[in-house]
Design a protein around this motif. Structure first.
Motif, PDB file in Angstrom:
ATOM      1  N   GLN A 300     -59.137 -25.802  12.403  1.00 19.71           N
ATOM      2  CA  GLN A 300     -59.874 -26.064  11.159  1.00 19.71           C
ATOM      3  C   GLN A 300     -58.848 -26.383  10.078  1.00 19.71           C
ATOM      4  N   PHE A 301     -59.077 -27.479   9.356  1.00 23.29           N
ATOM      5  CA  PHE A 301     -58.077 -27.968   8.409  1.00 23.29           C
ATOM      6  C   PHE A 301     -58.499 -27.768   6.957  1.00 23.29           C
ATOM      7  N   GLU A 302     -57.488 -27.761   6.098  1.00 24.50           N
ATOM      8  CA  GLU A 302     -57.759 -27.720   4.659  1.00 24.50           C
ATOM      9  C   GLU A 302     -58.162 -29.112   4.175  1.00 24.50           C
ATOM     10  N   LYS A 303     -57.465 -30.155   4.719  1.00 24.88           N
ATOM     11  CA  LYS A 303     -57.753 -31.546   4.327  1.00 24.88           C
ATOM     12  C   LYS A 303     -58.377 -32.269   5.507  1.00 24.88           C
ATOM     13  N   PRO A 304     -59.203 -33.283   5.257  1.00 24.07           N
ATOM     14  CA  PRO A 304     -59.835 -33.989   6.376  1.00 24.07           C
ATOM     15  C   PRO A 304     -58.800 -34.671   7.276  1.00 24.07           C
ATOM     16  N   LEU A 305     -59.093 -34.665   8.562  1.00 22.53           N
ATOM     17  CA  LEU A 305     -58.230 -35.358   9.531  1.00 22.53           C
ATOM     18  C   LEU A 305     -59.137 -35.925  10.616  1.00 22.53           C
ATOM     19  N   ASP A 306     -59.224 -37.258  10.661  1.00 26.67           N
ATOM     20  CA  ASP A 306     -60.125 -37.836  11.660  1.00 26.67           C
ATOM     21  C   ASP A 306     -59.411 -37.935  12.996  1.00 26.67           C
ATOM     22  N   GLU A 307     -60.229 -38.107  14.008  1.00 22.24           N
ATOM     23  CA  GLU A 307     -59.752 -38.087  15.397  1.00 22.24           C
ATOM     24  C   GLU A 307     -58.670 -39.142  15.657  1.00 22.24           C
ATOM     25  N   GLU A 308     -58.866 -40.357  15.176  1.00 24.05           N
ATOM     26  CA  GLU A 308     -57.920 -41.421  15.483  1.00 24.05           C
ATOM     27  C   GLU A 308     -56.587 -41.187  14.778  1.00 24.05           C
ATOM     28  N   ALA A 310     -55.405 -38.288  14.043  1.00 18.83           N
ATOM     29  CA  ALA A 310     -54.783 -37.183  14.797  1.00 18.83           C
ATOM     30  C   ALA A 310     -54.114 -37.717  16.062  1.00 18.83           C
ATOM     31  N   ARG A 311     -54.794 -38.620  16.742  1.00 18.76           N
ATOM     32  CA  ARG A 311     -54.240 -39.182  17.982  1.00 18.76           C
ATOM     33  C   ARG A 311     -52.924 -39.919  17.688  1.00 18.76           C
ATOM     34  N   GLN A 312     -52.917 -40.698  16.619  1.00 19.52           N
ATOM     35  CA  GLN A 312     -51.701 -41.449  16.270  1.00 19.52           C
ATOM     36  C   GLN A 312     -50.570 -40.491  15.867  1.00 19.52           C
ATOM     37  N   ILE A 313     -50.900 -39.443  15.132  1.00 18.06           N
ATOM     38  CA  ILE A 313     -49.876 -38.451  14.742  1.00 18.06           C
ATOM     39  C   ILE A 313     -49.264 -37.831  15.999  1.00 18.06           C
ATOM     40  N   LEU A 314     -50.117 -37.462  16.934  1.00 12.59           N
ATOM     41  CA  LEU A 314     -49.612 -36.796  18.144  1.00 12.59           C
ATOM     42  C   LEU A 314     -48.807 -37.764  19.000  1.00 12.59           C
ATOM     43  N   LYS A 315     -49.208 -39.030  19.037  1.00  9.94           N
ATOM     44  CA  LYS A 315     -48.447 -40.014  19.821  1.00  9.94           C
ATOM     45  C   LYS A 315     -47.032 -40.182  19.273  1.00  9.94           C
ATOM     46  N   GLY A 316     -46.869 -39.970  17.980  1.00 11.51           N
ATOM     47  CA  GLY A 316     -45.545 -40.131  17.380  1.00 11.51           C
ATOM     48  C   GLY A 316     -44.749 -38.833  17.297  1.00 11.51           C
ATOM     49  N   ALA A 318     -42.555 -35.465  18.373  1.00 19.44           N
ATOM     50  CA  ALA A 318     -41.497 -35.173  19.348  1.00 19.44           C
ATOM     51  C   ALA A 318     -41.967 -34.149  20.372  1.00 19.44           C
ATOM     52  N   GLY A 319     -41.608 -34.390  21.638  1.00 14.91           N
ATOM     53  CA  GLY A 319     -41.822 -33.398  22.693  1.00 14.91           C
ATOM     54  C   GLY A 319     -43.237 -33.308  23.224  1.00 14.91           C
ATOM     55  N   VAL A 320     -44.121 -34.216  22.789  1.00  7.76           N
ATOM     56  CA  VAL A 320     -45.496 -34.184  23.303  1.00  7.76           C
ATOM     57  C   VAL A 320     -45.893 -35.572  23.809  1.00  7.76           C
ATOM     58  N   VAL A 321     -46.846 -35.596  24.723  1.00 11.19           N
ATOM     59  CA  VAL A 321     -47.458 -36.863  25.146  1.00 11.19           C
ATOM     60  C   VAL A 321     -48.969 -36.696  25.050  1.00 11.19           C
ATOM     61  N   VAL A 322     -49.630 -37.802  24.809  1.00  8.18           N
ATOM     62  CA  VAL A 322     -51.095 -37.782  24.736  1.00  8.18           C
ATOM     63  C   VAL A 322     -51.647 -38.331  26.048  1.00  8.18           C
ATOM     64  N   ILE A 323     -52.486 -37.541  26.711  1.00  9.37           N
ATOM     65  CA  ILE A 323     -53.199 -37.989  27.922  1.00  9.37           C
ATOM     66  C   ILE A 323     -54.682 -37.801  27.595  1.00  9.37           C
TER      67      ILE A 323
END
Ligand SMILES: NC(=O)c1ccc[n+]([C@@H]2O[C@H](COP(=O)([O-])OP(=O)(O)OC[C@H]3O[C@@H](n4cnc5c(N)ncnc54)[C@H](OP(=O)(O)O)[C@@H]3O)[C@@H](O)[C@H]2O)c1
Length: 385
Positions: A300-308, A310-316, A318-323
């Motif tokens: 749960q976030f303080e500021k809005p964060l849409d799914e897409e 979030a996906r782009q943030i995670l893709k960029g 370090a140390g994580v991959v998106v599957i």
């Protein structure tokens, strides 16, 4: 740097070869690979003198693999365990080492010690090592919540240990490696937290046998054979049948109804994020998976964060991959992350129970012996150099 699947130079010459320990494919191949004929470059005069405490355990063995995979430089290496293992021979990077019984004197001349021998050993021997000028990176929970001890995930809060370096140090120091479930969770949640500030996090874990050490992995393998053979399963590590079952995490249950593993997620997140107000709740479950933990995380976030976004943030990150392949229903699995450095994230979707893009659900998998323990600790040691 990612771990390579190259032929490996770790080889135990002793009788310590539990079949379960090698489960997961590539680890098995690497253990059986022939040792290289030449000594690798990691043995270097300008590297620190290194000690591995608990080297015969699940995490200790992974320390050696990670050190080799990352060509960690070291001047010399001491391999330490309990009296039970003293005298065992381990071949590592083309040299043969004899495991020594851990004593206070073991730390003479050592610069960095990687500890994974349990909390009581850390409590007794950690301060003794520090007194001798050693920088200890500790995998146990013994010092994690000590306000004077940095609790570090290098991709998340490297600043917590900037005051500790090897060059020109006057004395030793302790640095704590967080709990494996905390590391895996925060590798995924932190990039989103930086963007939209997490105010509440609900974590449900599916934790593998490897998190309870080499003996638990053996137990899962042995019980699986026994059940398939129609025999009564032998319970030595866990009180109840593990094969073809799951149960609440084996950590002690506290007076508030949470178990210790769950409270580690709560307290360690607050320390690592330096945010005493973040609300965290967790349910930790042991599942009959050999290696690598999975976690369902609701944010749960303080500021809005849409799914897409979030996906782009995670893709960029370090140390994580998106599957996250909805079309073919392909999302992270423990098997796919076993023996891997990265944490995998999928099932990224808005939390329908929250209005205005203020919530997300994600599913996370990570090899907790590797990123949840040995790799994270070696990354910390690299930051000391
Ligand atoms: N497994 C994980 O995924 C994980 C993740 C994060 C943190 N950790 C932490 O790492 C530590 C080790 O976990 P593990 O899973 O590797 O356990 P493990 O497989 O049971 O290995 C324990 C290691 O500690 C050594 N040891 C035990 N008593 C000792 C003593 N009195 N003096 C010196 N060495 C002693 C053992 O040596 P012998 O072989 O001689 O008995 C062995 O090398 C624990 O604190 C655990 O909480 C584990």
């Amino acid at each position: 740097m990612q771990a390579t699947a190259s032929a490996h130079c770790l080889h135990l010459l002793s009788s310590f070869t539990p079949a379960a320990f090698t489960a997961g494919g590539s680890a098995c191949r690497r253990r059986n690979a022939a040792a290289p004929a030449t000594v690798r470059m990691a043995l270097r005069e300008d590297g620190p003198a290194l000690a591995v405490v608990g080297v015969t355990g699940a995490v200790g063995q992974e320390f050696l693999r990670v050190l080799s995979d990352r060509d960690f430089p070291y001047r010399n290496l001491r391999l330490l365990a309990s009296r039970r293992s003293a005298g065992r021979r381990i071949e590592f990077e083309g040299r043969e080492y004899v495991v020594e019984e851990l004593r206070e004197e073991s730390f003479a001349g050592v610069d960095v010690a990687l500890f994974s021998a349990g909390g009581s050993v850390s409590r007794e021997m950690g301060p003794a090592a520090v007194e001798r000028g050693v920088v200890v990176v500790d995998n146990s929970s013994a010092f994690r919540m000590d306000p004077g001890v940095p609790l570090v995930i290098p991709e998340v809060n490297p600043d917590a240990m900037t005051h500790i370096r090897l060059a020109g140090r006057a004395k030793g120091a302790l640095i704590a490696n967080p709990n494996c479930s905390t590391i895996i969770c925060l590798m995924a949640a932190t990039p989103l937290h930086r963007h939209a500030k997490v105010v509440r996090m609900v974590v449900s874990t599916y934790q593998a046998a490897s998190g309870a050490g080499a003996a638990a992995m053996e137990e899962l393998e042995e019980q699986t054979r026994e059940v398939l053979d129609g025999k009564q399963p032998t319970c030595k590590i866990f009180k109840q049948q593990y094969a073809f079952n799951l149960f609440s995490h084996n950590a002690p249950v506290l007076s508030n109804g949470y178990n210790e593993e769950e409270m580690k997620l709560v307290k360690e997140t607050r320390k690592i994020w330096n945010d005493k107000d973040v609300k965290v709740t967790a349910t930790c479950i042991r599942v009959p998976v050999m290696r690598a933990h999975a976690e369902s995380v609701n944010l749960q976030f303080e500021k809005p964060l849409d799914e897409e976004t979030a996906r782009q943030i995670l893709k960029g990150a370090a140390g994580v991959v998106v599957i996250d392949d909805r079309a073919s229903n392909h999302f992270p699995t423990p098997l796919e992350v076993s023996n891997k450095d990265h944490v995998a994230i999928g099932r990224i979707r808005p939390d329908l129970s929250q209005e205005g893009n203020l919530g997300l659900d994600i599913f996370v998998c990570g090899d907790q012996i590797r990123k949840g323990a040995a790799l994270n600790a070696v990354q910390i040691a690299e930051m000391l150099l």
